[in-house]
Write an enzyme that holds these catalytic residues in place. Structure first.
Site, PDB file in Angstrom:
ATOM      1  N   ARG A   1     -34.018 -27.306 -25.167  1.00  0.00           N
ATOM      2  CA  ARG A   1     -32.751 -27.834 -24.677  1.00  0.00           C
ATOM      3  C   ARG A   1     -32.593 -29.298 -25.050  1.00  0.00           C
ATOM      4  O   ARG A   1     -33.507 -30.089 -24.908  1.00  0.00           O
ATOM      5  CB  ARG A   1     -32.699 -27.717 -23.162  1.00  0.00           C
ATOM      6  CG  ARG A   1     -31.482 -28.404 -22.626  1.00  0.00           C
ATOM      7  CD  ARG A   1     -31.251 -28.107 -21.193  1.00  0.00           C
ATOM      8  NE  ARG A   1     -30.088 -28.856 -20.765  1.00  0.00           N
ATOM      9  CZ  ARG A   1     -29.673 -28.872 -19.523  1.00  0.00           C
ATOM     10  NH1 ARG A   1     -30.309 -28.192 -18.598  1.00  0.00           N
ATOM     11  NH2 ARG A   1     -28.623 -29.568 -19.197  1.00  0.00           N
TER      12      ARG A   1
ATOM     13  N   ARG B   1     -25.457 -26.167 -24.797  1.00  0.00           N
ATOM     14  CA  ARG B   1     -26.872 -26.181 -24.477  1.00  0.00           C
ATOM     15  C   ARG B   1     -27.530 -24.847 -24.830  1.00  0.00           C
ATOM     16  O   ARG B   1     -26.890 -23.787 -24.765  1.00  0.00           O
ATOM     17  CB  ARG B   1     -27.125 -26.536 -23.005  1.00  0.00           C
ATOM     18  CG  ARG B   1     -26.491 -25.666 -21.970  1.00  0.00           C
ATOM     19  CD  ARG B   1     -25.127 -26.129 -21.480  1.00  0.00           C
ATOM     20  NE  ARG B   1     -24.866 -27.542 -21.407  1.00  0.00           N
ATOM     21  CZ  ARG B   1     -25.189 -28.322 -20.379  1.00  0.00           C
ATOM     22  NH1 ARG B   1     -25.806 -27.858 -19.331  1.00  0.00           N
ATOM     23  NH2 ARG B   1     -24.876 -29.589 -20.409  1.00  0.00           N
TER      24      ARG B   1
ATOM     25  N   ASP C   1     -29.681 -23.337 -19.857  1.00  0.00           N
ATOM     26  CA  ASP C   1     -29.398 -24.114 -18.660  1.00  0.00           C
ATOM     27  C   ASP C   1     -29.785 -23.239 -17.470  1.00  0.00           C
ATOM     28  O   ASP C   1     -29.282 -22.117 -17.346  1.00  0.00           O
ATOM     29  CB  ASP C   1     -27.886 -24.392 -18.640  1.00  0.00           C
ATOM     30  CG  ASP C   1     -27.499 -25.517 -17.715  1.00  0.00           C
ATOM     31  OD1 ASP C   1     -28.392 -26.195 -17.175  1.00  0.00           O
ATOM     32  OD2 ASP C   1     -26.284 -25.710 -17.531  1.00  0.00           O
TER      33      ASP C   1
ATOM     34  N   ASP D   1     -29.976 -23.372 -13.386  1.00  0.00           N
ATOM     35  CA  ASP D   1     -29.582 -24.170 -12.221  1.00  0.00           C
ATOM     36  C   ASP D   1     -29.953 -23.441 -10.947  1.00  0.00           C
ATOM     37  O   ASP D   1     -29.661 -22.240 -10.812  1.00  0.00           O
ATOM     38  CB  ASP D   1     -28.056 -24.361 -12.193  1.00  0.00           C
ATOM     39  CG  ASP D   1     -27.579 -25.361 -13.218  1.00  0.00           C
ATOM     40  OD1 ASP D   1     -28.339 -26.288 -13.544  1.00  0.00           O
ATOM     41  OD2 ASP D   1     -26.440 -25.207 -13.699  1.00  0.00           O
TER      42      ASP D   1
HETATM   43  N1  ROI Z   1     -19.330 -23.131 -19.071  1.00  0.00           N
HETATM   44  C1  ROI Z   1     -19.669 -21.834 -18.982  1.00  0.00           C
HETATM   45  N2  ROI Z   1     -18.748 -20.900 -19.226  1.00  0.00           N
HETATM   46  N3  ROI Z   1     -20.927 -21.440 -18.644  1.00  0.00           N
HETATM   47  C2  ROI Z   1     -21.907 -22.336 -18.388  1.00  0.00           C
HETATM   48  O1  ROI Z   1     -23.061 -21.951 -18.091  1.00  0.00           O
HETATM   49  C3  ROI Z   1     -21.590 -23.720 -18.458  1.00  0.00           C
HETATM   50  N4  ROI Z   1     -22.507 -24.674 -18.180  1.00  0.00           N
HETATM   51  C4  ROI Z   1     -22.207 -25.949 -18.215  1.00  0.00           C
HETATM   52  C5  ROI Z   1     -20.850 -26.456 -18.602  1.00  0.00           C
HETATM   53  C6  ROI Z   1     -20.982 -27.291 -19.855  1.00  0.00           C
HETATM   54  C7  ROI Z   1     -20.275 -27.265 -17.464  1.00  0.00           C
HETATM   55  N5  ROI Z   1     -19.910 -25.383 -18.891  1.00  0.00           N
HETATM   56  C8  ROI Z   1     -20.265 -24.083 -18.803  1.00  0.00           C
HETATM   57  O2  ROI Z   1     -23.125 -26.839 -17.901  1.00  0.00           O
END
Ligand code: ROI
Length: 162
Positions: free
Chosen positions: A84, A93, A96, A98
């Site tokens: 990443r 990215r 990710d 979270d």
């Molecule tokens: N947009 C979508 N559709 N899915 C994501 O996981 C995602 N993650 C992010 C940002 C860039 C805000 N936009 C995203 O971190």
């Protein structure tokens, strides 16, 4: 003491479908933790700058005896192993991960804020969670009642792929 943790998984670079599939097998191997449920994988419209590829998103539920920061360390090690790069804010990215919810706890420190601040505004977190927890209660109201408040164009672009 075991905690039920809900995580969001997202990727939009370097074959994002494979990134997410691999991430799920790795998440299933996090120490002192057990993967309980995983949503389908979805293609979603980027939130943030639109000049980036579509995302692949999913949500998973685990049970863990790790502390929140230990669990976060595990997720961040996985993100790093997927190379990443955090270059552009809200930009593309490779992976990710979270923490969306940590049991019913509220955590607010320099590394981690849960519940995740943007959780209820995002189609890509709300709908996958509803798939696996249709009766989820968010801040005292059924999560399913929030769907109609989500951006319609994001709902229209939300596609189940696997
Ligand atoms: N947009 C979508 N559709 N899915 C994501 O996981 C995602 N993650 C992010 C940002 C860039 C805000 N936009 C995203 O971190």
């Amino acid at each position: 003491m075991n905690t039920k943790v809900i995580i969001g998984i997202g990727a939009n670079l370097n074959n994002p479908l494979e990134q997410v599939k691999l991430a799920l097998t790795e998440i299933a191997q996090i120490k002192n933790s057990k993967l309980l449920k995983c949503s389908s994988l979805y293609e979603t419209k980027p939130v943030g700058p639109q000049d980036q590829p579509k995302f692949i998103n999913a949500v998973a539920i685990l049970e863990t005896s790790l502390t929140a920061l230990e669990f976060l360390d595990e997720l961040q090690a996985l993100e790093n192993s997927h190379l990443r790069k955090r270059i552009i804010h809200w930009g593309p990215r490779t992976l990710d991960l979270d923490i969306l919810f940590w049991g019913n706890e509220e955590i607010n420190n320099e590394r981690l804020i849960v519940p995740h601040k943007e959780f209820s505004n995002r189609v890509f977190t709300v709908l996958p969670l509803l798939e696996i927890e249709p009766n989820f209660i968010y801040k005292g109201t059924p999560l399913k009642n929030l769907v109609s408040t989500l951006p319609q164009d994001d709902l229209d672009a939300f596609v189940k792929i696997k």
